[in-house]
Design a protein around this motif. Structure first.
Motif, PDB file in Angstrom:
ATOM      1  N   PRO A  48      -6.510  21.411  70.981  1.00 47.30           N
ATOM      2  CA  PRO A  48      -6.976  20.262  70.199  1.00 47.30           C
ATOM      3  C   PRO A  48      -7.284  20.661  68.759  1.00 47.30           C
ATOM      4  O   PRO A  48      -7.659  21.801  68.488  1.00 47.30           O
ATOM      5  CB  PRO A  48      -8.239  19.820  70.934  1.00 47.30           C
ATOM      6  CG  PRO A  48      -8.696  21.017  71.693  1.00 47.30           C
ATOM      7  CD  PRO A  48      -7.468  21.824  72.001  1.00 47.30           C
ATOM      8  N   ILE A  49      -7.155  19.697  67.859  1.00 49.66           N
ATOM      9  CA  ILE A  49      -7.479  19.968  66.460  1.00 49.66           C
ATOM     10  C   ILE A  49      -8.941  19.638  66.157  1.00 49.66           C
ATOM     11  O   ILE A  49      -9.478  20.094  65.159  1.00 49.66           O
ATOM     12  CB  ILE A  49      -6.527  19.229  65.498  1.00 49.66           C
ATOM     13  CG1 ILE A  49      -6.531  17.724  65.749  1.00 49.66           C
ATOM     14  CG2 ILE A  49      -5.123  19.797  65.605  1.00 49.66           C
ATOM     15  CD1 ILE A  49      -5.703  16.918  64.758  1.00 49.66           C
ATOM     16  N   GLN A  50      -9.594  18.843  67.029  1.00 52.71           N
ATOM     17  CA  GLN A  50     -11.021  18.540  66.907  1.00 52.71           C
ATOM     18  C   GLN A  50     -11.583  18.263  68.293  1.00 52.71           C
ATOM     19  O   GLN A  50     -10.869  17.759  69.166  1.00 52.71           O
ATOM     20  CB  GLN A  50     -11.256  17.272  66.071  1.00 52.71           C
ATOM     21  CG  GLN A  50     -11.237  17.453  64.590  1.00 52.71           C
ATOM     22  CD  GLN A  50     -11.449  16.122  63.902  1.00 52.71           C
ATOM     23  OE1 GLN A  50     -10.594  15.254  63.982  1.00 52.71           O
ATOM     24  NE2 GLN A  50     -12.580  15.971  63.241  1.00 52.71           N
ATOM     25  N   THR A  51     -12.873  18.554  68.463  1.00 54.75           N
ATOM     26  CA  THR A  51     -13.572  18.197  69.694  1.00 54.75           C
ATOM     27  C   THR A  51     -14.967  17.686  69.348  1.00 54.75           C
ATOM     28  O   THR A  51     -15.529  18.019  68.305  1.00 54.75           O
ATOM     29  CB  THR A  51     -13.714  19.386  70.669  1.00 54.75           C
ATOM     30  OG1 THR A  51     -14.470  20.409  70.041  1.00 54.75           O
ATOM     31  CG2 THR A  51     -12.364  19.920  71.112  1.00 54.75           C
ATOM     32  N   SER A  52     -15.508  16.882  70.252  1.00 57.53           N
ATOM     33  CA  SER A  52     -16.872  16.395  70.111  1.00 57.53           C
ATOM     34  C   SER A  52     -17.481  16.285  71.497  1.00 57.53           C
ATOM     35  O   SER A  52     -16.905  15.674  72.386  1.00 57.53           O
ATOM     36  CB  SER A  52     -16.883  15.019  69.437  1.00 57.53           C
ATOM     37  OG  SER A  52     -18.205  14.525  69.322  1.00 57.53           O
TER      38      SER A  52
END
Length: 139
Positions: A48-52
């Motif tokens: 992934p390029i971002q996670t939250s």
């Protein structure tokens, strides 16, 4: 339409994937029981390029122009900033599993529902009030 027969997979998710939400610019969001919202670039979906982290299994993702509404099972409902995936608001007044969520147009008003308490709540995601609640129906 031409459909590709090639596929690319990932083992990045550590638990069951519950939802997928497409985005512009070759991106897609996924929600998983491992409590993470992930943004992927579909041209290279290995990581992934971002996670939250939202603190609860991600059951639903609903996007608006600037925000993402998340049903986070055991942690309630969360509004994420669309670009950063930062949590900008949480709603935790439901008494059981945060299960369904939808935006009611572009007004900032959300409709959410929970499982065991059979509750539907309509609330303003950007209200200055304590919980932003507008209306509740349920048992």
């Amino acid at each position: 339409a031409v459909v590709s027969t090639q596929s690319t997979g990932t083992k990045e998710h550590t638990m069951g994937v519950c939802c997928i939400s497409p985005e512009p610019e070759n991106h897609v969001l996924t929600g998983c029981y491992d409590e993470l919202v992930r943004r992927w670039d579909t041209r290279n979906p290995r990581v992934p390029i971002q996670t939250s982290s939202v603190g609860g299994g991600v059951w639903r993702l609903k996007q608006s122009r600037d925000h993402i509404l998340v049903a986070g099972m055991h942690s309630g409902f969360h509004v994420l900033h669309r670009e950063t995936l930062d949590i900008v608001r949480s709603y935790t007044e439901h008494g059981s599993l945060a299960y369904g969520a939808s935006w009611l147009g572009d007004t900032g008003v959300a409709a959410t529902c929970s499982f065991y308490d059979k509750l539907v709540t309509v609330w303003n995601a950007f209200s200055d009030g304590k919980d932003g609640s507008v209306h509740q129906e349920g048992s």
